[in-house]
Motif scaffolding. Structure first.
Motif, PDB file in Angstrom:
ATOM      1  N   ARG A   1       0.948  -1.029   0.010  1.00  0.00           N
ATOM      2  CA  ARG A   1      -0.038   0.023   0.001  1.00  0.00           C
ATOM      3  C   ARG A   1       0.972   1.291   0.113  1.00  0.00           C
ATOM      4  O   ARG A   1       1.611   1.276   1.050  1.00  0.00           O
ATOM      5  CB  ARG A   1      -0.906   0.099   1.233  1.00  0.00           C
ATOM      6  CG  ARG A   1      -2.240  -1.040   1.084  1.00  0.00           C
ATOM      7  CD  ARG A   1      -2.660  -0.950   2.453  1.00  0.00           C
ATOM      8  NE  ARG A   1      -3.087   0.397   3.343  1.00  0.00           N
ATOM      9  CZ  ARG A   1      -4.403   0.932   2.823  1.00  0.00           C
ATOM     10  NH1 ARG A   1      -5.299   0.359   1.955  1.00  0.00           N
ATOM     11  NH2 ARG A   1      -4.668   2.037   3.479  1.00  0.00           N
TER      12      ARG A   1
ATOM     13  N   ASN B   1       2.583  -0.669  16.385  1.00  0.00           N
ATOM     14  CA  ASN B   1       1.303  -0.436  15.828  1.00  0.00           C
ATOM     15  C   ASN B   1       1.115   0.024  14.475  1.00  0.00           C
ATOM     16  O   ASN B   1       0.268   0.090  13.827  1.00  0.00           O
ATOM     17  CB  ASN B   1       0.479   0.408  16.639  1.00  0.00           C
ATOM     18  CG  ASN B   1       0.143  -0.108  18.184  1.00  0.00           C
ATOM     19  OD1 ASN B   1      -0.390  -1.270  18.209  1.00  0.00           O
ATOM     20  ND2 ASN B   1       0.706   0.870  19.162  1.00  0.00           N
ATOM     21  N   TYR B   2       2.361   0.013  13.888  1.00  0.00           N
ATOM     22  CA  TYR B   2       2.442   0.699  12.406  1.00  0.00           C
ATOM     23  C   TYR B   2       2.323  -0.495  11.467  1.00  0.00           C
ATOM     24  O   TYR B   2       2.842  -1.573  11.580  1.00  0.00           O
ATOM     25  CB  TYR B   2       3.752   1.332  12.229  1.00  0.00           C
ATOM     26  CG  TYR B   2       3.766   1.989  10.734  1.00  0.00           C
ATOM     27  CD1 TYR B   2       3.530   3.333  10.828  1.00  0.00           C
ATOM     28  CD2 TYR B   2       4.170   1.258   9.669  1.00  0.00           C
ATOM     29  CE1 TYR B   2       3.571   3.867   9.529  1.00  0.00           C
ATOM     30  CE2 TYR B   2       4.133   1.784   8.472  1.00  0.00           C
ATOM     31  CZ  TYR B   2       3.724   3.241   8.510  1.00  0.00           C
ATOM     32  OH  TYR B   2       3.702   3.921   7.162  1.00  0.00           O
ATOM     33  N   PRO B   3       1.132  -0.410  10.539  1.00  0.00           N
ATOM     34  CA  PRO B   3       1.007  -1.699   9.550  1.00  0.00           C
ATOM     35  C   PRO B   3       2.225  -1.718   8.851  1.00  0.00           C
ATOM     36  O   PRO B   3       2.429  -0.883   7.940  1.00  0.00           O
ATOM     37  CB  PRO B   3      -0.304  -1.338   8.904  1.00  0.00           C
ATOM     38  CG  PRO B   3      -0.582   0.221   9.378  1.00  0.00           C
ATOM     39  CD  PRO B   3       0.414   0.685  10.405  1.00  0.00           C
ATOM     40  N   GLN B   4       2.851  -2.834   8.473  1.00  0.00           N
ATOM     41  CA  GLN B   4       4.142  -2.871   8.018  1.00  0.00           C
ATOM     42  C   GLN B   4       3.860  -3.103   6.389  1.00  0.00           C
ATOM     43  O   GLN B   4       4.999  -3.456   5.752  1.00  0.00           O
ATOM     44  CB  GLN B   4       4.798  -4.127   8.468  1.00  0.00           C
ATOM     45  CG  GLN B   4       5.386  -3.856   9.724  1.00  0.00           C
ATOM     46  CD  GLN B   4       6.578  -3.225   9.714  1.00  0.00           C
ATOM     47  OE1 GLN B   4       7.468  -3.234   8.994  1.00  0.00           O
ATOM     48  NE2 GLN B   4       7.145  -2.078  10.732  1.00  0.00           N
ATOM     49  N   ASP B   5       2.842  -3.115   5.844  1.00  0.00           N
ATOM     50  CA  ASP B   5       2.550  -3.024   4.545  1.00  0.00           C
ATOM     51  C   ASP B   5       2.330  -1.497   3.897  1.00  0.00           C
ATOM     52  O   ASP B   5       2.047  -1.566   2.719  1.00  0.00           O
ATOM     53  CB  ASP B   5       1.308  -3.909   3.942  1.00  0.00           C
ATOM     54  CG  ASP B   5       0.082  -3.634   4.733  1.00  0.00           C
ATOM     55  OD1 ASP B   5       0.233  -2.720   5.718  1.00  0.00           O
ATOM     56  OD2 ASP B   5      -1.052  -4.347   4.356  1.00  0.00           O
ATOM     57  N   GLU B   6       2.260  -0.518   4.591  1.00  0.00           N
ATOM     58  CA  GLU B   6       2.039   0.670   4.400  1.00  0.00           C
ATOM     59  C   GLU B   6       2.943   1.584   4.267  1.00  0.00           C
ATOM     60  O   GLU B   6       3.790   1.851   5.419  1.00  0.00           O
ATOM     61  CB  GLU B   6       0.639   1.395   5.434  1.00  0.00           C
ATOM     62  CG  GLU B   6      -0.418   0.869   5.100  1.00  0.00           C
ATOM     63  CD  GLU B   6      -1.686   1.499   5.875  1.00  0.00           C
ATOM     64  OE1 GLU B   6      -1.064   2.415   6.586  1.00  0.00           O
ATOM     65  OE2 GLU B   6      -2.626   1.045   6.293  1.00  0.00           O
TER      66      GLU B   6
ATOM     67  N   LYS C   1      -1.008   5.199  14.541  1.00  0.00           N
ATOM     68  CA  LYS C   1       0.028   3.977  13.755  1.00  0.00           C
ATOM     69  C   LYS C   1       1.277   4.191  14.684  1.00  0.00           C
ATOM     70  O   LYS C   1       2.033   3.445  14.632  1.00  0.00           O
ATOM     71  CB  LYS C   1       0.310   4.527  12.441  1.00  0.00           C
ATOM     72  CG  LYS C   1      -1.114   4.185  11.708  1.00  0.00           C
ATOM     73  CD  LYS C   1      -0.682   4.306  10.047  1.00  0.00           C
ATOM     74  CE  LYS C   1      -1.942   3.627   9.220  1.00  0.00           C
ATOM     75  NZ  LYS C   1      -2.899   4.284   9.210  1.00  0.00           N
TER      76      LYS C   1
END
Ligand SMILES: Cc1cc2nc3c(=O)[nH]c(=O)nc-3n(C[C@H](O)[C@H](O)[C@H](O)COP(=O)(O)OP(=O)(O)OC[C@H]3O[C@@H](n4cnc5c(N)ncnc54)[C@H](O)[C@@H]3O)c2cc1C
Length: 415
Positions: A69, A182-187, A244
């Motif tokens: 993403r 808490n950071y989404p690793q795909d963004e 995030k």
């Protein structure tokens, strides 16, 4: 420690390491001098790159983190893009540089850590190596048939041999490398606007295992704002990031300078080549230079070794480096620079407008533009989706763009 070699490389970043591997592979006795104590430290880059290039450069998959993403943010817009499979990635910068160093050593190059190049040895107009301060502060001479300046932003040998000035226009970046559970690793975020990064942009680049690089880069002297001040505010100023980065804390702090002047007119003279940032070989569009530094270093190392082998290290022979680089990257880098100069002064309203335009493009077109692959096909494809662009003041710019593409196509065909 012999002071004589065939190819001497100043700088152990991606350009220098790739040059060392290429030259040594062709049998040249190759020495690389690096002023720091370790390859890949301190980190002064965010490591955003492209999976296809990492594959082409044989970088092992465990050294880069794919992102699916990509989210563009401007003051009043947000454009999320999905890529499946992923096309962009974030590098384990130290891991990649150390990998390149291992390849150079395996090919036969000798790397000297904590060796700082000082004076350039020039005889009869020909560059014949450098003097350096070594790890025990002795002054030594390293003579070489060929020297490659891969010293990055300092362009150390180049500025001492009338191969270009010290950089005047540059991006200054400051970045935290955080543990952010808490950071989404795909963004991956790219953020524009005066509140976040005047004359530049901010970024959040996940790099796997809970780690994220959060940074701000601004262009000088286009503005004199301090990127560090904006960096400390961004998590609070941008609601999309606040949650995030909950419970996150920095583990590393990086700063760096990226040249934003476009390529030099010439990268070669008797006995000397300039590769990577030293030659202005990175893309000024978004300040991306790692893969370009590797490609440029490979070309420089190959041509330096060929020059030594043929016994001709003259500017005339070495000019083939300029030709080869321009045939592959000249057009795209010139266009990237044209666009950079244009968007560097965008107002918040213009950034909102740019994101409105992006919404009308396909994710593939946006990736191609970000990569700086400015083919006629891309420009025509963008126009096909946005015929209004021609009427709305972009016409003059598009004319120049198409003329530049046309000219480079003719040059390549003639070459
Ligand atoms: C804040 C920031 C973020 C960036 N983000 C990205 C990104 O996301 N993706 C991307 O692709 N690019 C990015 N870049 C650009 C990228 O870092 C550079 O284009 C790339 O590092 C250039 O590689 P290089 O080998 O030419 O120079 P460098 O990586 O700068 O390496 C030069 C080396 O030479 C050494 N050296 C200098 N002077 C001497 C001397 N006198 N003697 C001996 N050694 C010397 C230095 O210590 C250094 O190790 C970023 C740059 C900055 C500043």
């Amino acid at each position: 420690m012999p002071g004589e070699c065939d190819v001497l490389i100043v700088g152990g970043g991606p350009a220098g390491l790739a040059a060392a591997e290429a030259a040594a592979r062709l049998g040249a006795r190759t020495i690389l001098l690096e002023r720091q104590s370790e390859i890949g430290y301190p980190v002064h880059t965010s490591g955003g790159s492209w999976i296809s290039d990492m594959k082409a450069l044989a970088i092992p998959e465990n050294l880069y983190h794919p992102v699916t993403r990509v989210i563009f943010v401007s003051p009043h817009r947000e454009v999320p893009l999905y890529y499946n499979p992923a096309v962009a990635c974030v590098l384990d910068v130290r891991g990649v540089y150390q990998h390149l160093a291992g390849r150079a050593v395996a090919a036969g190059a000798s790397l000297r850590m904590r060796h700082t190049a000082e004076q350039t040895i020039v005889e009869n107009g020909r560059v014949l190596g450098v003097t350096a301060k070594n790890h025990v502060s002795e002054r030594i001479s390293v003579r070489a048939s060929m020297t490659i300046d891969a010293s990055g932003f300092s362009r150390h040998v180049g500025v001492r041999t009338q191969m270009g000035q010290a950089f005047h226009r540059y991006g200054y970046g400051a970045e935290y490398d955080l543990y952010a559970p808490n950071y989404p690793q795909d963004e991956l975020f790219l953020i524009m606007g005066s509140q976040f990064a005047p004359r530049g942009y901010a970024w959040a680049f996940p790099r796997g295992n809970g780690r994220v690089r959060l940074g701000v880069g601004v262009l000088h002297p286009d503005c004199d704002d301090d990127a560090r001040v904006y960096l400390d505010r961004i998590v609070y100023d941008l609601p999309q990031l606040s949650d995030k980065f909950k419970d996150a804390s920095p583990v590393e702090y990086h700063t760096g300078l990226f040249p934003s002047e476009g390529p030099l007119e010439r990268f070669s003279r008797d006995g000397l080549l300039l590769a990577g940032d030293a030659g202005g070989h990175g893309s000024t569009l978004v300040g991306e230079g790692i893969r370009f530094a590797i490609y440029s270093g490979q070309m420089a190392g190959t041509i330096a070794a060929e020059a030594v082998k043929s016994g001709d290290t003259s500017a005339a022979f070495l000019g083939r480096f300029d030709k080869m680089w321009r045939a592959r990257f000249g057009r795209d880098m010139d266009i990237a620079y044209m666009i950079n100069k244009r968007i560097a002064s965008y107002s918040d309203e213009q950034w909102d407008g740019a994101l409105d335009l992006m919404k009308r493009l396909t994710p593939v077109q946006i990736a191609q533009a970000l990569r700086g692959d400015f083919s006629v096909g891309l420009v025509m494809g963008v126009l096909a989706r946005n015929p209004g662009l021609i009427a709305t003041g972009g016409k003059k710019f598009l004319d120049v763009l198409l003329e530049r593409i046309h000219k480079s196509t003719l040059q390549t065909t003639e070459g």
